[in-house]
Design a protein around this motif. Structure first.
Motif, PDB file in Angstrom:
ATOM      1  N   ASP A   1       9.235 -70.477  -7.997  1.00  0.00           N
ATOM      2  CA  ASP A   1      10.405 -71.132  -8.586  1.00  0.00           C
ATOM      3  C   ASP A   1      11.130 -70.133  -9.494  1.00  0.00           C
ATOM      4  O   ASP A   1      10.740 -69.888 -10.625  1.00  0.00           O
ATOM      5  N   SER A   2      12.213 -69.544  -8.969  1.00  0.00           N
ATOM      6  CA  SER A   2      12.929 -68.504  -9.732  1.00  0.00           C
ATOM      7  C   SER A   2      13.605 -69.080 -10.980  1.00  0.00           C
ATOM      8  O   SER A   2      13.723 -68.375 -11.990  1.00  0.00           O
ATOM      9  N   ASP A   3      14.036 -70.322 -10.943  1.00  0.00           N
ATOM     10  CA  ASP A   3      14.651 -70.940 -12.118  1.00  0.00           C
ATOM     11  C   ASP A   3      13.640 -71.064 -13.255  1.00  0.00           C
ATOM     12  O   ASP A   3      13.936 -70.736 -14.408  1.00  0.00           O
ATOM     13  N   PHE A   4      12.435 -71.512 -12.933  1.00  0.00           N
ATOM     14  CA  PHE A   4      11.378 -71.614 -13.938  1.00  0.00           C
ATOM     15  C   PHE A   4      11.025 -70.240 -14.488  1.00  0.00           C
ATOM     16  O   PHE A   4      10.849 -70.069 -15.696  1.00  0.00           O
ATOM     17  N   GLN A   5      10.906 -69.259 -13.645  1.00  0.00           N
ATOM     18  CA  GLN A   5      10.565 -67.912 -14.086  1.00  0.00           C
ATOM     19  C   GLN A   5      11.633 -67.338 -15.012  1.00  0.00           C
ATOM     20  O   GLN A   5      11.323 -66.682 -16.003  1.00  0.00           O
ATOM     21  N   SER A   6      12.885 -67.609 -14.697  1.00  0.00           N
ATOM     22  CA  SER A   6      13.976 -67.143 -15.556  1.00  0.00           C
ATOM     23  C   SER A   6      13.922 -67.816 -16.919  1.00  0.00           C
ATOM     24  O   SER A   6      14.088 -67.156 -17.956  1.00  0.00           O
ATOM     25  N   ARG A   7      13.689 -69.116 -16.945  1.00  0.00           N
ATOM     26  CA  ARG A   7      13.585 -69.823 -18.225  1.00  0.00           C
ATOM     27  C   ARG A   7      12.375 -69.352 -19.020  1.00  0.00           C
ATOM     28  O   ARG A   7      12.436 -69.239 -20.250  1.00  0.00           O
ATOM     29  N   LEU A   8      11.278 -69.053 -18.333  1.00  0.00           N
ATOM     30  CA  LEU A   8      10.084 -68.546 -19.008  1.00  0.00           C
ATOM     31  C   LEU A   8      10.351 -67.182 -19.627  1.00  0.00           C
ATOM     32  O   LEU A   8       9.967 -66.927 -20.773  1.00  0.00           O
TER      33      LEU A   8
ATOM     34  N   PRO B   1      21.858 -54.475 -33.288  1.00  0.00           N
ATOM     35  CA  PRO B   1      22.007 -53.665 -32.062  1.00  0.00           C
ATOM     36  C   PRO B   1      20.666 -53.348 -31.395  1.00  0.00           C
ATOM     37  O   PRO B   1      20.542 -53.398 -30.170  1.00  0.00           O
ATOM     38  N   VAL B   2      19.661 -53.067 -32.203  1.00  0.00           N
ATOM     39  CA  VAL B   2      18.338 -52.764 -31.646  1.00  0.00           C
ATOM     40  C   VAL B   2      17.728 -54.027 -31.041  1.00  0.00           C
ATOM     41  O   VAL B   2      17.095 -53.982 -29.985  1.00  0.00           O
ATOM     42  N   ARG B   3      17.946 -55.167 -31.687  1.00  0.00           N
ATOM     43  CA  ARG B   3      17.404 -56.430 -31.186  1.00  0.00           C
ATOM     44  C   ARG B   3      17.989 -56.774 -29.825  1.00  0.00           C
ATOM     45  O   ARG B   3      17.268 -57.168 -28.911  1.00  0.00           O
ATOM     46  N   SER B   4      19.303 -56.620 -29.658  1.00  0.00           N
ATOM     47  CA  SER B   4      19.910 -56.957 -28.367  1.00  0.00           C
ATOM     48  C   SER B   4      19.465 -55.981 -27.291  1.00  0.00           C
ATOM     49  O   SER B   4      19.254 -56.367 -26.136  1.00  0.00           O
ATOM     50  N   LEU B   5      19.296 -54.698 -27.641  1.00  0.00           N
ATOM     51  CA  LEU B   5      18.801 -53.719 -26.678  1.00  0.00           C
ATOM     52  C   LEU B   5      17.364 -54.054 -26.275  1.00  0.00           C
ATOM     53  O   LEU B   5      17.021 -54.043 -25.086  1.00  0.00           O
ATOM     54  N   ALA B   6      16.531 -54.367 -27.251  1.00  0.00           N
ATOM     55  CA  ALA B   6      15.142 -54.717 -26.961  1.00  0.00           C
ATOM     56  C   ALA B   6      15.057 -55.994 -26.132  1.00  0.00           C
ATOM     57  O   ALA B   6      14.215 -56.107 -25.240  1.00  0.00           O
ATOM     58  N   ALA B   7      15.924 -56.954 -26.426  1.00  0.00           N
ATOM     59  CA  ALA B   7      15.918 -58.202 -25.655  1.00  0.00           C
ATOM     60  C   ALA B   7      16.256 -57.935 -24.194  1.00  0.00           C
ATOM     61  O   ALA B   7      15.632 -58.502 -23.294  1.00  0.00           O
ATOM     62  N   GLY B   8      17.230 -57.070 -23.950  1.00  0.00           N
ATOM     63  CA  GLY B   8      17.585 -56.739 -22.572  1.00  0.00           C
ATOM     64  C   GLY B   8      16.450 -56.049 -21.839  1.00  0.00           C
ATOM     65  O   GLY B   8      16.157 -56.355 -20.678  1.00  0.00           O
ATOM     66  N   VAL B   9      15.803 -55.117 -22.520  1.00  0.00           N
ATOM     67  CA  VAL B   9      14.680 -54.403 -21.911  1.00  0.00           C
ATOM     68  C   VAL B   9      13.530 -55.368 -21.627  1.00  0.00           C
ATOM     69  O   VAL B   9      12.916 -55.334 -20.549  1.00  0.00           O
ATOM     70  N   LEU B  10      13.230 -56.232 -22.577  1.00  0.00           N
ATOM     71  CA  LEU B  10      12.140 -57.194 -22.378  1.00  0.00           C
ATOM     72  C   LEU B  10      12.453 -58.175 -21.263  1.00  0.00           C
ATOM     73  O   LEU B  10      11.574 -58.532 -20.479  1.00  0.00           O
ATOM     74  N   LYS B  11      13.686 -58.623 -21.200  1.00  0.00           N
ATOM     75  CA  LYS B  11      14.056 -59.576 -20.140  1.00  0.00           C
ATOM     76  C   LYS B  11      13.906 -58.924 -18.755  1.00  0.00           C
ATOM     77  O   LYS B  11      13.380 -59.533 -17.838  1.00  0.00           O
ATOM     78  N   SER B  12      14.341 -57.677 -18.637  1.00  0.00           N
ATOM     79  CA  SER B  12      14.182 -56.994 -17.331  1.00  0.00           C
ATOM     80  C   SER B  12      12.711 -56.713 -17.034  1.00  0.00           C
ATOM     81  O   SER B  12      12.285 -56.783 -15.890  1.00  0.00           O
ATOM     82  N   ALA B  13      11.932 -56.426 -18.088  1.00  0.00           N
ATOM     83  CA  ALA B  13      10.498 -56.202 -17.866  1.00  0.00           C
ATOM     84  C   ALA B  13       9.802 -57.475 -17.418  1.00  0.00           C
ATOM     85  O   ALA B  13       8.951 -57.444 -16.520  1.00  0.00           O
ATOM     86  N   THR B  14      10.122 -58.600 -18.035  1.00  0.00           N
ATOM     87  CA  THR B  14       9.497 -59.856 -17.627  1.00  0.00           C
ATOM     88  C   THR B  14       9.935 -60.253 -16.222  1.00  0.00           C
ATOM     89  O   THR B  14       9.130 -60.785 -15.450  1.00  0.00           O
ATOM     90  N   ALA B  15      11.185 -59.987 -15.890  1.00  0.00           N
ATOM     91  CA  ALA B  15      11.632 -60.287 -14.523  1.00  0.00           C
ATOM     92  C   ALA B  15      10.900 -59.410 -13.514  1.00  0.00           C
ATOM     93  O   ALA B  15      10.530 -59.862 -12.436  1.00  0.00           O
ATOM     94  N   GLY B  16      10.653 -58.155 -13.882  1.00  0.00           N
ATOM     95  CA  GLY B  16       9.911 -57.270 -13.001  1.00  0.00           C
ATOM     96  C   GLY B  16       8.470 -57.697 -12.822  1.00  0.00           C
ATOM     97  O   GLY B  16       7.904 -57.597 -11.730  1.00  0.00           O
ATOM     98  N   MET B  17       7.864 -58.177 -13.891  1.00  0.00           N
ATOM     99  CA  MET B  17       6.472 -58.646 -13.801  1.00  0.00           C
ATOM    100  C   MET B  17       6.380 -59.878 -12.919  1.00  0.00           C
ATOM    101  O   MET B  17       5.406 -60.062 -12.185  1.00  0.00           O
ATOM    102  N   GLN B  18       7.358 -60.737 -12.984  1.00  0.00           N
ATOM    103  CA  GLN B  18       7.306 -61.977 -12.211  1.00  0.00           C
ATOM    104  C   GLN B  18       7.497 -61.706 -10.728  1.00  0.00           C
ATOM    105  O   GLN B  18       6.923 -62.372  -9.894  1.00  0.00           O
ATOM    106  N   SER B  19       8.333 -60.726 -10.400  1.00  0.00           N
ATOM    107  CA  SER B  19       8.556 -60.452  -8.980  1.00  0.00           C
ATOM    108  C   SER B  19       7.414 -59.628  -8.436  1.00  0.00           C
ATOM    109  O   SER B  19       7.039 -59.717  -7.324  1.00  0.00           O
TER     110      SER B  19
END
Length: 90
Positions: A48-55, A72-90
């Motif tokens: 379920d990609s919708d659930f994974q995105s919300r997670l 600025p560092v927080r938004s950069l870190a958030a982007g990196v973490l979001k892409s890392a979590t998406a990579g882990m899920q796939s």
């Protein structure tokens, strides 16, 4: 005779209370504790990609609120973490 009736009624009440505890405990054991039941219960979330995105969003949001970084560092870190979590899920 009255004492026997009281003990019988008390036995019925105790049996009902134990049943009220035993049935949910049996469900938890079958569907959460045992591996096969947990896989059946949570298996559909893996695709379920919708659930994974919300997670991923919730995990990043939790990190952002717990770490005190400049914006600025927080938004950069958030982007990196979001892409890392998406990579882990796939």
């Amino acid at each position: 005779m009255a004492l026997r009736t009281f003990v019988s009624a008390l036995g019925v009440v105790v049996a009902l209370l134990l049943t009220a505890v035993a049935v949910p405990a049996a469900w938890v054991d079958e569907n959460i504790v045992k591996e096969d039941g947990f896989v059946r219960l949570a298996g559909s979330l893996g695709s379920d990609s919708d659930f994974q995105s919300r997670l991923a969003t919730a995990a990043v949001g939790s990190f952002e609120s717990s770490v005190n970084l400049p914006e600025p560092v927080r938004s950069l870190a958030a982007g990196v973490l979001k892409s890392a979590t998406a990579g882990m899920q796939s």
